[in-house]
Design a protein around this motif. Structure first.
Motif, PDB file in Angstrom:
ATOM      1  N   GLY A 205       0.838  -1.077   0.019  1.00  0.00           N
ATOM      2  CA  GLY A 205      -0.026   0.041   0.026  1.00  0.00           C
ATOM      3  C   GLY A 205       1.020   1.309  -0.039  1.00  0.00           C
ATOM      4  O   GLY A 205       2.206   1.131  -0.192  1.00  0.00           O
ATOM      5  N   CYS A 206       0.205   2.342   0.097  1.00  0.00           N
ATOM      6  CA  CYS A 206       0.992   3.589  -0.166  1.00  0.00           C
ATOM      7  C   CYS A 206       1.308   4.471   1.143  1.00  0.00           C
ATOM      8  O   CYS A 206       1.847   5.537   1.373  1.00  0.00           O
ATOM      9  N   SER A 207       0.807   3.791   2.196  1.00  0.00           N
ATOM     10  CA  SER A 207       0.661   4.513   3.745  1.00  0.00           C
ATOM     11  C   SER A 207      -0.245   5.361   3.843  1.00  0.00           C
ATOM     12  O   SER A 207      -0.773   6.071   4.636  1.00  0.00           O
ATOM     13  N   GLY A 208      -1.334   5.657   2.598  1.00  0.00           N
ATOM     14  CA  GLY A 208      -2.435   6.470   2.916  1.00  0.00           C
ATOM     15  C   GLY A 208      -3.400   6.087   3.889  1.00  0.00           C
ATOM     16  O   GLY A 208      -3.988   6.949   4.583  1.00  0.00           O
ATOM     17  N   CYS A 209      -3.675   4.973   4.152  1.00  0.00           N
ATOM     18  CA  CYS A 209      -4.901   4.313   4.818  1.00  0.00           C
ATOM     19  C   CYS A 209      -4.226   4.790   6.483  1.00  0.00           C
ATOM     20  O   CYS A 209      -4.776   5.038   7.251  1.00  0.00           O
ATOM     21  N   HIS A 210      -2.865   4.526   6.595  1.00  0.00           N
ATOM     22  CA  HIS A 210      -2.264   4.989   7.925  1.00  0.00           C
ATOM     23  C   HIS A 210      -2.235   6.282   8.085  1.00  0.00           C
ATOM     24  O   HIS A 210      -2.669   6.853   9.180  1.00  0.00           O
ATOM     25  N   MET A 211      -2.276   7.204   7.008  1.00  0.00           N
ATOM     26  CA  MET A 211      -2.346   8.778   7.377  1.00  0.00           C
ATOM     27  C   MET A 211      -3.722   9.054   7.788  1.00  0.00           C
ATOM     28  O   MET A 211      -4.030   9.966   8.430  1.00  0.00           O
ATOM     29  N   SER A 212      -4.664   8.350   7.163  1.00  0.00           N
ATOM     30  CA  SER A 212      -6.185   8.493   7.341  1.00  0.00           C
ATOM     31  C   SER A 212      -6.385   8.013   8.781  1.00  0.00           C
ATOM     32  O   SER A 212      -7.169   8.795   9.528  1.00  0.00           O
ATOM     33  N   PHE A 213      -5.873   6.805   9.444  1.00  0.00           N
ATOM     34  CA  PHE A 213      -5.989   6.758  10.790  1.00  0.00           C
ATOM     35  C   PHE A 213      -5.663   7.732  11.614  1.00  0.00           C
ATOM     36  O   PHE A 213      -5.924   8.149  12.703  1.00  0.00           O
TER      37      PHE A 213
ATOM     38  N   ILE B 256      -9.587 -10.162  15.930  1.00  0.00           N
ATOM     39  CA  ILE B 256     -10.242  -9.536  14.924  1.00  0.00           C
ATOM     40  C   ILE B 256      -9.350  -8.775  14.029  1.00  0.00           C
ATOM     41  O   ILE B 256      -8.424  -7.994  14.096  1.00  0.00           O
ATOM     42  N   LEU B 257      -9.354  -9.409  12.650  1.00  0.00           N
ATOM     43  CA  LEU B 257      -8.703  -8.881  11.460  1.00  0.00           C
ATOM     44  C   LEU B 257      -9.417  -7.833  10.674  1.00  0.00           C
ATOM     45  O   LEU B 257     -10.474  -8.184  10.213  1.00  0.00           O
ATOM     46  N   ILE B 258      -9.060  -6.921  10.533  1.00  0.00           N
ATOM     47  CA  ILE B 258      -9.977  -5.696   9.746  1.00  0.00           C
ATOM     48  C   ILE B 258      -9.066  -5.343   8.457  1.00  0.00           C
ATOM     49  O   ILE B 258      -7.835  -4.806   8.524  1.00  0.00           O
ATOM     50  N   ALA B 259      -9.605  -5.489   7.316  1.00  0.00           N
ATOM     51  CA  ALA B 259      -9.076  -5.068   5.826  1.00  0.00           C
ATOM     52  C   ALA B 259      -9.226  -3.401   5.857  1.00  0.00           C
ATOM     53  O   ALA B 259     -10.458  -3.202   5.934  1.00  0.00           O
ATOM     54  N   LEU B 260      -7.932  -2.746   5.945  1.00  0.00           N
ATOM     55  CA  LEU B 260      -8.392  -1.173   6.086  1.00  0.00           C
ATOM     56  C   LEU B 260      -7.870  -0.658   4.630  1.00  0.00           C
ATOM     57  O   LEU B 260      -6.716  -0.744   4.225  1.00  0.00           O
ATOM     58  N   GLY B 261      -9.121  -0.198   3.707  1.00  0.00           N
ATOM     59  CA  GLY B 261      -8.575   0.505   2.790  1.00  0.00           C
ATOM     60  C   GLY B 261      -8.935  -0.387   1.457  1.00  0.00           C
ATOM     61  O   GLY B 261      -8.688  -1.624   1.710  1.00  0.00           O
ATOM     62  N   ASP B 262      -9.196   0.095   0.260  1.00  0.00           N
ATOM     63  CA  ASP B 262      -9.540  -0.567  -0.865  1.00  0.00           C
ATOM     64  C   ASP B 262      -8.266  -1.563  -1.313  1.00  0.00           C
ATOM     65  O   ASP B 262      -8.563  -2.482  -1.931  1.00  0.00           O
TER      66      ASP B 262
ATOM     67  N   ILE C 206     -12.826  -1.966   5.916  1.00  0.00           N
ATOM     68  CA  ILE C 206     -13.258  -0.540   5.993  1.00  0.00           C
ATOM     69  C   ILE C 206     -12.929  -0.046   4.701  1.00  0.00           C
ATOM     70  O   ILE C 206     -11.579   0.195   4.331  1.00  0.00           O
ATOM     71  N   PRO C 207     -13.776   0.217   3.626  1.00  0.00           N
ATOM     72  CA  PRO C 207     -13.282   0.324   2.431  1.00  0.00           C
ATOM     73  C   PRO C 207     -13.035   1.983   2.203  1.00  0.00           C
ATOM     74  O   PRO C 207     -13.173   2.808   2.995  1.00  0.00           O
ATOM     75  N   GLY C 208     -12.552   2.285   1.034  1.00  0.00           N
ATOM     76  CA  GLY C 208     -11.921   3.756   0.596  1.00  0.00           C
ATOM     77  C   GLY C 208     -10.662   3.835   0.318  1.00  0.00           C
ATOM     78  O   GLY C 208      -9.834   2.730   0.677  1.00  0.00           O
ATOM     79  N   CYS C 209     -10.415   4.726  -0.359  1.00  0.00           N
ATOM     80  CA  CYS C 209      -9.040   4.881  -0.833  1.00  0.00           C
ATOM     81  C   CYS C 209      -8.735   6.530  -0.772  1.00  0.00           C
ATOM     82  O   CYS C 209      -8.690   7.323  -1.729  1.00  0.00           O
ATOM     83  N   PRO C 210      -8.194   6.901   0.482  1.00  0.00           N
ATOM     84  CA  PRO C 210      -7.986   5.976   1.725  1.00  0.00           C
ATOM     85  C   PRO C 210      -9.542   6.155   2.567  1.00  0.00           C
ATOM     86  O   PRO C 210     -10.314   6.712   2.178  1.00  0.00           O
ATOM     87  N   PRO C 211      -9.637   5.183   3.110  1.00  0.00           N
ATOM     88  CA  PRO C 211     -10.568   5.029   4.108  1.00  0.00           C
ATOM     89  C   PRO C 211     -11.066   6.256   5.057  1.00  0.00           C
ATOM     90  O   PRO C 211      -9.985   6.826   5.182  1.00  0.00           O
ATOM     91  N   PRO C 212     -12.219   6.920   5.049  1.00  0.00           N
ATOM     92  CA  PRO C 212     -12.561   8.009   6.020  1.00  0.00           C
ATOM     93  C   PRO C 212     -12.002   7.809   7.606  1.00  0.00           C
ATOM     94  O   PRO C 212     -12.207   6.751   8.167  1.00  0.00           O
TER      95      PRO C 212
ATOM     96  N   TYR D 150     -12.305   5.491  13.178  1.00  0.00           N
ATOM     97  CA  TYR D 150     -12.702   5.654  14.390  1.00  0.00           C
ATOM     98  C   TYR D 150     -13.813   4.957  14.907  1.00  0.00           C
ATOM     99  O   TYR D 150     -13.708   4.531  16.054  1.00  0.00           O
ATOM    100  N   ASP D 151     -14.849   4.907  14.056  1.00  0.00           N
ATOM    101  CA  ASP D 151     -16.204   4.457  14.552  1.00  0.00           C
ATOM    102  C   ASP D 151     -15.886   2.978  14.576  1.00  0.00           C
ATOM    103  O   ASP D 151     -16.359   2.465  15.694  1.00  0.00           O
ATOM    104  N   VAL D 152     -15.028   2.355  13.667  1.00  0.00           N
ATOM    105  CA  VAL D 152     -15.381   0.578  13.856  1.00  0.00           C
ATOM    106  C   VAL D 152     -14.344   0.266  15.226  1.00  0.00           C
ATOM    107  O   VAL D 152     -14.659  -0.557  15.761  1.00  0.00           O
ATOM    108  N   ILE D 153     -13.305   0.930  15.336  1.00  0.00           N
ATOM    109  CA  ILE D 153     -12.440   0.718  16.390  1.00  0.00           C
ATOM    110  C   ILE D 153     -13.228   1.077  17.735  1.00  0.00           C
ATOM    111  O   ILE D 153     -13.318   0.204  18.852  1.00  0.00           O
ATOM    112  N   THR D 154     -14.097   2.092  17.990  1.00  0.00           N
ATOM    113  CA  THR D 154     -14.707   2.455  19.071  1.00  0.00           C
ATOM    114  C   THR D 154     -15.885   1.458  19.398  1.00  0.00           C
ATOM    115  O   THR D 154     -16.085   0.930  20.566  1.00  0.00           O
TER     116      THR D 154
END
Ligand code: SF4
Length: 177
Positions: free
Chosen positions: A13-21, A79-85, A144-150, A155-159
């Motif tokens: 990946g490009c790290s954009g999903c971590h930037m969104s985190f 619990i494994l979560i696929a983060l981003g497209d 959690i789809p999206g490029c990057p995911p919002p 935050y909502d999924v984790i909480t």
């Protein structure tokens, strides 16, 4: 009481999903009070620990190192979560799939290089024949789809998980499985 353990990993990946985190901004301070971030590009831990409660996975499975890592992480994560497209559908990394690994390496290291064109035979992990999304390799609990995911979705999924609620899973059929 022990806090739940959260990890994040980065495959192809490009790290954009971590930037969104990180874009959850000061809410990360609130989260830090509720979880221990035990492994992530944003913390200095070298070994993925055992018994992780939640792992967010950015990127698709593109090379032998990704394959080894995601299988190991799955075996150590509740619990494994696929983060981003890229993790959910394989997205941009899979653009090489029609051409195969040899043509991809030739394009990157020979045809697009002016100085010392040479395909490296060490240091970089061997590419798999095709790039695959995470759910085609191991069981995924949430997407959690999206490029990057919002940031708000992350935050909502984790909480919700921390509150023992069940986040709405994105239907696997939507992605052709
Ligand atoms: S989903 Fe988008 S932002 Fe995330 S790693 Fe892939 S290309 Fe980057």
């Amino acid at each position: 009481m022990k806090k739940p353990k959260l990890a994040t990993i980065w495959l192809d990946g490009c790290s954009g999903c971590h930037m969104s985190f990180l874009d959850i901004d000061d809410r990360i301070i609130e989260l830090a009070g509720r979880i221990d971030i035990v492994y992530s590009p944003i913390v200095d831990t070298k070994v993925f620990p055992e018994d992780v409660d939640i792992t967010l996975v950015e990127g698709s499975v593109s090379n032998e190192e990704d394959l080894h890592k995601i299988k190991m992480v799955r075996s150590r994560t509740k619990i494994l979560i696929a983060l981003g497209d890229c993790a959910v559908t394989d997205n941009i990394p899979s653009m090489r799939n029609p051409y195969g690994p040899e043509a991809t390496l030739r394009r990157a290291y020979i045809e697009n290089t002016a100085k010392k064109p040479k395909i490296p035979n060490e240091v970089i992990p061997k590419l798999l024949d095709i790039v695959r999304p995470v759910n085609k390799v191991v069981k995924v609990d949430y997407h959690i789809p999206g490029c990057p995911p919002p940031a708000n979705a992350i935050y909502d999924v984790i909480t919700e998980l921390l509150d023992n609620k069940t986040p709405e899973p994105i239907k696997m059929t939507r992605f052709g499985k």
